[in-house]
Design an enzyme around this catalytic site. Structure first.
Site, PDB file in Angstrom:
ATOM      1  N   SER A  38       0.874  -1.176   0.148  1.00  0.00           N
ATOM      2  CA  SER A  38       0.094  -0.124   0.064  1.00  0.00           C
ATOM      3  C   SER A  38       0.977   1.262  -0.132  1.00  0.00           C
ATOM      4  O   SER A  38       1.806   1.333   0.900  1.00  0.00           O
ATOM      5  CB  SER A  38      -0.841   0.002   1.415  1.00  0.00           C
ATOM      6  N   SER A 110      -2.124  -7.647  -3.751  1.00  0.00           N
ATOM      7  CA  SER A 110      -1.937  -9.241  -4.001  1.00  0.00           C
ATOM      8  C   SER A 110      -0.509  -9.540  -3.327  1.00  0.00           C
ATOM      9  O   SER A 110       0.367  -9.954  -4.070  1.00  0.00           O
ATOM     10  CB  SER A 110      -1.878  -9.479  -5.323  1.00  0.00           C
TER      11      SER A 110
END
Ligand code: ADP
Length: 202
Positions: A38, A110
């Protein structure tokens, strides 16, 4: 037309092929799968890339947590089972777009090899381009675009990738982008140069 159990009929023999659609819109369709922590820069790069491709006349679809978790996957949470189902649906959507000649640009953390490999398997390895936005955790955390790292450090969010959940680095990605010393434009240009020969219709 073949008959299948449960009165499901398949029209595959008469369906137009990926190649037919690609010929119409003059591009080769691939699924660009951007993985990374992130705040690593996935969405920033994806948006610039999409615009760049658009300006060159290419049809794309950007897929990210916002447009997938709010709609198609709004009944899924973050258990291991739901995460697997989240990716399965995303990959199936990719497959349909690619079949239709559309280039997809995916921005999902992912974090595990298993997740990325399951997406590759569903979409088809020949159409799957894995892009690793390799930004060190300290930099992602200092950017803290959405304030999520702060919450994860405070314990307000559990199982946050990079803090208390692992990120498995891709072993053999097609493209590695190191954003730490690049501008977003430079990072996107690097990605563009890799993918453009793959989508160019010759
Ligand atoms: P993600 O989608 O991976 O969570 P974002 O794209 O939302 O990450 O945020 C990345 C942040 O890092 C943005 O604020 C962006 O401006 C900044 N940034 C700095 N350098 C780069 C770069 N070279 N590529 C992408 N983003 C960068």
């Amino acid at each position: 037309m073949k008959e299948r159990p449960g009165n499901i009929f398949t029209f595959h023999d008469e369906m137009l092929l990926k190649e037919d659609k690609e010929k119409m819109i003059k591009q080769r369709a691939i699924a660009i799968w951007i993985t990374g922590l992130s705040g690593s820069g996935k969405t920033t790069i994806a948006k610039i890339l999409e615009r760049k491709l658009y300006e060159k006349g290419h049809l794309t679809q950007l897929l990210d947590g916002d447009n997938v978790r709010d709609g198609l996957n709004n009944n899924l949470g973050f258990t291991a089972e739901d995460r697997a189902e989240n990716i399965r649906r995303i990959a199936e959507v990719n497959k349909l777009f690619v079949q239709c000649g559309v280039i997809t640009i995916n921005c999902f953390v992912s974090p595990t090899t298993e997740i990325r490999e399951s997406a590759r398997r569903i979409i088809g390895p020949e159409h799957f381009v894995e892009v690793f936005v390799d930004t060190p955790l300290e930099i992602c955390e200092s950017r803290d675009v959405k304030g999520l790292y702060k919450k994860a450090r405070n314990g307000e969010i559990k199982n946050f990738t990079g803090i208390d959940a692992p990120f498995e680095r891709p072993k053999n990605p097609t493209v590695i982008i190191k954003t730490a010393d690049q501008t977003p434009e430079e990072s996107t240009d690097q990605l563009f140069d890799h993918i453009y020969p793959k989508i160019k219709y010759a």
